[in-house]
Design a protein around this motif. Structure first.
Motif, PDB file in Angstrom:
ATOM      1  N   VAL A  79     -32.107 -32.971  45.924  1.00  0.00           N
ATOM      2  CA  VAL A  79     -31.350 -34.006  45.219  1.00  0.00           C
ATOM      3  C   VAL A  79     -30.307 -34.650  46.109  1.00  0.00           C
ATOM      4  O   VAL A  79     -29.683 -35.636  45.720  1.00  0.00           O
ATOM      5  CB  VAL A  79     -30.677 -33.427  43.964  1.00  0.00           C
ATOM      6  N   THR A 108     -30.487 -43.229  40.523  1.00  0.00           N
ATOM      7  CA  THR A 108     -30.563 -41.796  40.802  1.00  0.00           C
ATOM      8  C   THR A 108     -31.680 -41.150  39.987  1.00  0.00           C
ATOM      9  O   THR A 108     -32.434 -40.314  40.500  1.00  0.00           O
ATOM     10  CB  THR A 108     -29.220 -41.116  40.496  1.00  0.00           C
ATOM     11  N   LEU A 112     -35.054 -39.204  41.549  1.00  0.00           N
ATOM     12  CA  LEU A 112     -35.457 -37.862  41.140  1.00  0.00           C
ATOM     13  C   LEU A 112     -36.885 -37.861  40.602  1.00  0.00           C
ATOM     14  O   LEU A 112     -37.670 -36.947  40.894  1.00  0.00           O
ATOM     15  CB  LEU A 112     -34.492 -37.324  40.086  1.00  0.00           C
ATOM     16  N   TRP A 247     -22.919 -31.843  40.277  1.00  0.00           N
ATOM     17  CA  TRP A 247     -23.872 -31.070  39.479  1.00  0.00           C
ATOM     18  C   TRP A 247     -23.176 -29.804  38.982  1.00  0.00           C
ATOM     19  O   TRP A 247     -22.585 -29.064  39.777  1.00  0.00           O
ATOM     20  CB  TRP A 247     -25.107 -30.707  40.297  1.00  0.00           C
ATOM     21  N   THR A 258     -27.084 -38.222  47.372  1.00  0.00           N
ATOM     22  CA  THR A 258     -28.509 -38.529  47.463  1.00  0.00           C
ATOM     23  C   THR A 258     -28.724 -39.573  48.546  1.00  0.00           C
ATOM     24  O   THR A 258     -28.205 -40.697  48.457  1.00  0.00           O
ATOM     25  CB  THR A 258     -29.039 -39.048  46.117  1.00  0.00           C
TER      26      THR A 258
END
Length: 275
Positions: A79, A108, A112, A247, A258
């Motif tokens: 990530v 984002t 992912l 996170w 990222t």
């Protein structure tokens, strides 16, 4: 006439008298354990088996144990990178239900989704803005390579398994309705919220992992109370750069940036918080 009688060997001429016994073969005594071990080693060296390589033991002094570093996860998708430039790995393919909430950008969430599909998992996108995802669908072969887009409330059962794990991305706005397809074994659900909405506290309580990108100071203060974040994190959230995510899982927190690949930049552009 005289009758001729036969007598068994080893008996005397008179019936009923026991003759001398004839000894049978005497077995060899059992070899000693050390003898057996030598015979086995001899056979191995003679070609009936192979001896493995002889290496010294791998040891670590006690004073060096603290120097060991372990990754976030042993498998998954990258990530981003942490403050030291080490890969931050998120394991989404799990045998147990796994819910993720991302308060952040569509960019984002799409990165992912691309990276999860690249691992061989299937991605089902539930969205009210399908046009924002169609470029990805076309780039991946028209939905034949692991990514499909569905209208809100129209996601069919995915049939997830260990061989075909699934990620459901819910891009349904500020107040996403309750989904028909929920998390389960080998099926994770990622809910994207552009900002902190009234339903966010409920979703955060249900989630195993929460990602937060740049939000306003008021939103940061409210989120800090909901998630019991330290003061330093609350103050940093309004200042995060594009592509940076905090996170949070239980009591663990990590910032990750990222960094898109050339292919991701060509398809989605540069990192951005606003869509």
């Amino acid at each position: 006439m005289t009758a001729i009688t036969t007598q068994p060997a080893g008996t005397s001429g008179s019936a009923g008298a026991a003759g001398p016994s004839v000894p049978g073969p005497v077995p060899d005594p059992a070899p000693a354990p050390s003898t057996v071990a030598r015979r086995v080693r001899g056979r191995l060296r003679g070609g009936l088996g192979l001896l493995g390589p002889r290496h010294g033991r791998h040891t670590l002094p006690a004073e060096q144990v603290d120097a060991l570093a372990l990754p976030i996860g042993d498998d998954g998708v990258v990530v981003g990178v942490d403050a030291e430039g080490r890969p931050a790995v998120l394991g989404l393919n799990r045998p147990t239900p796994y819910d993720v909430v991302l308060i952040g950008s569509l960019w984002t969430a799409q990165v992912l989704a691309l990276r999860v599909a690249a691992t061989g998992a299937r991605v089902a996108v539930e969205t009210g803005r399908p046009q924002a995802w169609m470029q990805m669908v076309h780039a991946m072969g028209g939905g034949q390579n692991g990514l499909a887009v569905h209208e809100v409330g129209r996601v069919p059962p995915q049939g997830a398994s260990a061989g075909t794990p699934v990620l459901v991305v819910r891009d349904c706005g500020m107040r996403p309705p309750r989904g028909r397809v929920v998390s389960g074994p080998w099926q994770s659900v990622l809910t994207l919220l552009p900002y902190l909405s009234p339903v966010a506290p409920r979703l955060i309580r249900q989630a195993r992992l929460v990602g937060v990108q740049r939000i306003s100071p008021d939103e940061a203060a409210e989120l800090g109370r909901t998630m019991a974040l330290p003061r330093a994190d609350v103050e940093s959230l309004p200042t995060l750069a594009d592509g940076v995510t905090l996170w949070c899982a239980d009591r663990d927190r990590q910032y990750a940036m990222t960094q898109p690949t050339d292919a991701e930049t060509g398809l989605l552009g540069n990192p951005r918080r606003m869509d």
